[in-house]
Scaffold this active site. Sequence first.
Site, mmCIF file in Angstrom:
data_model
loop_
_atom_site.group_PDB
_atom_site.id
_atom_site.type_symbol
_atom_site.label_atom_id
_atom_site.label_comp_id
_atom_site.label_asym_id
_atom_site.label_seq_id
_atom_site.Cartn_x
_atom_site.Cartn_y
_atom_site.Cartn_z
ATOM 1 C CB THR A 146 -0.964 -0.012 1.193
ATOM 2 O OG1 THR A 146 -0.231 -0.266 2.403
ATOM 3 C CG2 THR A 146 -2.030 -1.087 1.030
ATOM 4 C CE LYS A 168 0.233 -3.438 3.408
ATOM 5 N NZ LYS A 168 -0.464 -2.484 4.364
ATOM 6 C CB THR A 179 1.892 -5.784 13.291
ATOM 7 O OG1 THR A 179 1.646 -4.466 12.869
ATOM 8 C CG2 THR A 179 3.324 -6.137 13.045
ATOM 9 C CD GLU A 259 2.046 5.176 6.481
ATOM 10 O OE1 GLU A 259 1.287 4.605 5.678
ATOM 11 O OE2 GLU A 259 1.644 5.752 7.508
ATOM 12 C CG ASN A 378 -0.604 8.333 8.195
ATOM 13 O OD1 ASN A 378 -1.225 7.301 7.984
ATOM 14 N ND2 ASN A 378 0.716 8.333 8.371
ATOM 15 C CB THR A 383 -7.811 12.823 -0.527
ATOM 16 O OG1 THR A 383 -6.671 13.267 0.224
ATOM 17 C CG2 THR A 383 -9.041 12.997 0.317
#
Length: 383
Positions: A146, A168, A179, A259, A378, A383
């Site tokens: 992702t 992933k 997780t 991230e 995040n 969007t």
Amino acid sequence: MSVTAPLGFRAAGVVAGLKSGDQRDLALVVNDGPSHAAAGVFTANRVQAAPVLWSRQVLAGGRVTAVVLNSGGANACTGPEGFQDTHATAEKAAGLLGESAGEIAVCSTGLIGERLPMDALLAGVESAAGQLSRDGGLPAADAIRTTDTVSKISFRRGDGYMVGGMAKGAGMLAPGLATMLCVITTDADVPADRLDAVLRAATAVTFDRLDTDGCMSTNDTVLLLASGAAGVTPDEAEFAEKVTEVCADLARQLLVDAEGATKAVAIEVIGAATVSDAVTVGRAVARSNLFKCAVHGEDPNWGRVLSAVGTTDAVFEPERVNVAINGIWICRGGAAGDDRSKVDLRPRDVTVTIDLSAGSESATIHTTDLTAAYVHENSAYST
């Protein structure tokens, strides 16, 4: 070097149109046997995605012949219709493979609260079934990403058998038995009950101690599949070691790809009265935004460590706690220790050692720094 490294496994990764652009977004992993023993661990979140509910039922039987995994949508909080979509996915794969839907696990990842485009997904399953091969491990690992910037794969060789895996995960990395999404395969001949014990022990000291952002997913799934194709019944201790090594390797890859992260932080808690105390303290520090911001700013602010430790119910006396950052004991006896200017926080890897001086147990929790890039990614995710 992925899930198809062990004998008896084929995989594929295809573009099904679940994500925007020409990106792989659906994977299929098939166990050709002769054994189909399997085990799984899942999120402890009380809000569980339809694929988790379905796969829990499948794993209760201890057999999995195939796993369908999709990115581009979590199929979580989608009601009875979402569960029917998962069932339809398993039925589609079962029909194509000539197997029972009750032995097809399903995993999904992506945005919560939206139904999957089933026409595209089912067509993707058919496409993947037509592309299954021993070379399909890398495309499969790519298809489940992702926000991951890279695919995550691992491999270990045992005495006459192999263990391979793919995973992933880059956000929502906080544990509850597992997780992220992860499939681990082996061509060793191991019964389901033994797979279950080994997998739970491995995840407890690897994925379960990875806590980058304190956010637990609704879809977390780790599966361990055994084909028995090598014809080897492995030494129990060695097999457990190899599975744990694959899990630890994948967990490290998740950590460094988290991230927005610029630091990989190991929080070592020593001198604890119990392992549970050590884990609790380590997790409290890992989830302290103040601490994580300090690490990002390369500020050895041991006060933020100590204040996080103090929020727990672990056994310790504040005036006996010592804290080191990258080997410099800047807090001794709950007060200032060595000169904090000696701490070098420029390297990517950071180690925080917390000595509770309350016993002989220890544990390490892995986390990251908190960055503006994490907030940006995040805040714009849906969007």
